[in-house]
Design a protein around this motif. Structure first.
Motif, PDB file in Angstrom:
ATOM      1  N   VAL A  90       0.853  -0.888   0.158  1.00  7.45           N
ATOM      2  CA  VAL A  90      -0.335  -0.041  -0.038  1.00  7.45           C
ATOM      3  C   VAL A  90       0.949   1.201   0.278  1.00  7.45           C
ATOM      4  N   THR A  91       0.635   1.693  -0.778  1.00  2.00           N
ATOM      5  CA  THR A  91       1.557   3.407  -1.528  1.00  2.00           C
ATOM      6  C   THR A  91       0.766   4.056  -0.647  1.00  2.00           C
ATOM      7  N   GLY A  92       1.741   5.363   0.178  1.00  2.00           N
ATOM      8  CA  GLY A  92       0.327   6.141   1.004  1.00  2.00           C
ATOM      9  C   GLY A  92      -0.294   5.669   2.316  1.00  2.00           C
ATOM     10  N   ALA A  93       0.527   5.127   3.079  1.00  2.00           N
ATOM     11  CA  ALA A  93       0.085   4.436   3.776  1.00  2.00           C
ATOM     12  C   ALA A  93       0.176   5.261   5.462  1.00  2.00           C
ATOM     13  N   GLY A  94       0.095   6.343   4.799  1.00  2.00           N
ATOM     14  CA  GLY A  94       0.741   8.042   5.686  1.00  2.00           C
ATOM     15  C   GLY A  94      -0.059   8.914   5.733  1.00  2.00           C
ATOM     16  N   GLY A  95      -1.582   8.298   5.122  1.00  2.00           N
ATOM     17  CA  GLY A  95      -2.800   9.078   4.609  1.00  2.00           C
ATOM     18  C   GLY A  95      -4.051   8.699   5.001  1.00  2.00           C
ATOM     19  N   TYR A 113       5.045   5.753   3.111  1.00  2.00           N
ATOM     20  CA  TYR A 113       4.651   7.276   3.725  1.00  2.00           C
ATOM     21  C   TYR A 113       5.892   8.176   3.289  1.00  2.00           C
ATOM     22  N   TYR A 114       5.627   9.005   2.979  1.00  2.00           N
ATOM     23  CA  TYR A 114       6.254  10.440   2.935  1.00  2.00           C
ATOM     24  C   TYR A 114       5.529  11.667   3.361  1.00  2.00           C
ATOM     25  N   ARG A 115       6.684  12.235   4.187  1.00  2.00           N
ATOM     26  CA  ARG A 115       5.245  13.276   5.073  1.00  2.00           C
ATOM     27  C   ARG A 115       4.503  13.352   4.912  1.00  2.00           C
ATOM     28  N   PRO A 116       3.991  12.016   5.884  1.00  2.00           N
ATOM     29  CA  PRO A 116       2.385  11.601   6.328  1.00  2.00           C
ATOM     30  C   PRO A 116       1.373  12.666   6.578  1.00  2.00           C
ATOM     31  N   THR A 117       0.594  12.591   6.095  1.00  2.00           N
ATOM     32  CA  THR A 117      -0.670  13.591   6.760  1.00  2.00           C
ATOM     33  C   THR A 117      -1.688  12.776   8.111  1.00  2.00           C
ATOM     34  N   ILE A 118      -1.519  12.040   8.671  1.00  2.00           N
ATOM     35  CA  ILE A 118      -2.362  11.475   9.902  1.00  2.00           C
ATOM     36  C   ILE A 118      -0.077  10.725  10.592  1.00  2.00           C
ATOM     37  N   ASN A 124      -0.497   0.238  13.759  1.00  2.00           N
ATOM     38  CA  ASN A 124      -0.559  -0.871  14.518  1.00  2.00           C
ATOM     39  C   ASN A 124       1.197  -0.811  14.507  1.00  2.00           C
ATOM     40  N   PRO A 125       1.841  -0.901  15.158  1.00  2.00           N
ATOM     41  CA  PRO A 125       2.979  -1.345  15.644  1.00  2.00           C
ATOM     42  C   PRO A 125       3.587  -2.099  14.127  1.00  2.00           C
ATOM     43  N   ALA A 126       2.483  -3.357  14.623  1.00  2.00           N
ATOM     44  CA  ALA A 126       2.840  -4.615  14.114  1.00  2.00           C
ATOM     45  C   ALA A 126       3.352  -4.833  12.848  1.00  2.00           C
ATOM     46  N   ILE A 127       2.240  -3.436  11.996  1.00  2.00           N
ATOM     47  CA  ILE A 127       2.339  -3.036  10.801  1.00  2.00           C
ATOM     48  C   ILE A 127       3.747  -2.590   9.890  1.00  2.00           C
ATOM     49  N   ARG A 128       3.850  -3.733   8.890  1.00  2.00           N
ATOM     50  CA  ARG A 128       5.188  -2.722   8.886  1.00  2.00           C
ATOM     51  C   ARG A 128       5.684  -1.567   7.725  1.00  2.00           C
ATOM     52  N   MET A 129       6.268  -0.903   7.699  1.00  2.00           N
ATOM     53  CA  MET A 129       6.079   0.337   7.280  1.00  2.00           C
ATOM     54  C   MET A 129       6.983   0.866   6.775  1.00  2.00           C
ATOM     55  N   GLU A 130       7.519   1.567   5.559  1.00  2.00           N
ATOM     56  CA  GLU A 130       9.019   2.284   5.247  1.00  2.00           C
ATOM     57  C   GLU A 130       9.053   3.508   4.348  1.00  2.00           C
TER      58      GLU A 130
END
Length: 326
Positions: free
Chosen positions: A5-10, A31-36, A42-48
């Motif tokens: 999922v790209t844009g997971a910081g929205g 994510y990049y410059r997230p809006t949230i 959930n910290p168990a989810i991989r985010m990059e």
């Protein structure tokens, strides 16, 4: 399944990665410059972190992960910002989409010739633009075959995403779905009427001053809960016709005064309504509703979340935010 999922910081992307994770999928969000506040995910989810304007960033991820489904939500997503930052908007939204497809081609060319992911691209009702102003009636139901005449750089960038996706489907046989998304709201949303009203309602609870500044409460809008939107996108990944375009829209139309009444019932308290001239518009916009006949026919999607639940969840979200801020 292995899902990117790209844009997971929205707002939408953050809920999507959580829903996918809860369903047992292997999911990675970028994510990049997230809006949230991504600390809420959930910290168990991989985010990059990934700035999609630089192709190597997304290429590295797709080459290593080889996701079976890609939900491409990364974008500069504000029409107002697009007037101030047209170069960035076009670069992020169109070139970032090209980067996703070129990365898929690179996997095919270098490693796995039969790599065949499904790409669901978050396009927008803003693509229709001026066309909506020429349709008859107060409530405008727009189908996918309506002409595309966007009215701001953001809308143009979404047309670009839409058509470049079709081009990659036709020429490179990359399976994709072009999802034209209409109004949605929910927890983590900011800068729309429902989020503004629910946030101010929680402030009123806190201060005991039950006053609400409003514009025209007779305005009617078709609004869907983000969970219905996420569900539609997931169904499209499984059941949508590759290369095709689908509207995702609420079928329910709400008057803004109804939203206020729902909030009052949740609070158990009436507001003193103050009409703010700054929030009034010279003319009211038409009610824009996407025709979702194709979406329902091909996927069986139904809008399930009532506004009562959306409002209750948003109030609870703001209360928790206030509590954690103490």
């Amino acid at each position: 399944m292995n899902v990117l999922v790209t844009g997971a910081g929205g707002m939408v992307g953050s809920h999507m990665v959580e829903m996918l994770y809860d369903q047992g999928h292997q999911v990675l969000g970028t994510y990049y410059r997230p809006t949230i506040d991504i600390r809420e995910i959930n910290p168990a989810i991989r985010m990059e972190e990934c700035d999609i304007r630089y192709p190597f960033n997304i290429e590295k991820i797709i080459m290593s992960e080889r996701p079976e489904i890609i939900f491409h939500l990364a974008a500069q997503s504000y029409p107002t910002v697009s007037w101030d930052k047209p170069f960035e908007t076009i670069d992020t939204n169109i070139n970032g989409t090209i980067a996703v497809y070129e990365a898929i081609k690179k996997v095919r060319n270098n490693k796995i010739p039969d790599y065949d992911p499904m790409v669901v691209v978050a396009c927008s009702s803003a693509e229709y633009g001026e066309t909506l102003n020429h349709l008859e009636g107060n409530a405008v139901y727009v189908s996918e075959d309506a002409p595309l005449f966007p009215l701001h750089p953001y809308g143009v960038s979404k047309v670009g995403q839409d058509l470049i996706s079709f081009q990659y489907f036709m020429n490179d046989h990359i399976r994709c779905i072009r999802a034209r998304i209409f109004n949605s709201t929910g927890t983590r949303k900011v800068n729309d009427v429902t989020s503004d009203f629910t946030y101010r309602a929680v402030q009123a609870e806190k201060t005991g001053v039950y006053e609400l500044r409003v514009g025209n409460l007779e305005t009617r809008r078709a609004i869907m809960d983000q969970r219905d939107l996420v569900n539609a996108m997931m169904l499209l990944a499984q059941k949508g016709t590759p290369g095709d375009v689908y509207n995702i829209s609420s079928e329910r139309i709400y008057k803004m005064s109804d939203v206020v009444e729902l909030i009052e019932r949740q609070l158990g308290h009436k507001f003193e309504i103050k009409v703010d001239p700054k929030l009034l518009r010279p003319t009211d916009e038409k009610i824009i509703v996407g025709d979702v006949t194709k979406l329902k026919r091909d996927t069986g999607w139904k809008q399930k979340i009532p506004m009562e639940q959306t409002v209750a969840d948003m109030l609870d979200y703001w209360r928790k935010r206030e509590k954690n801020a103490l």
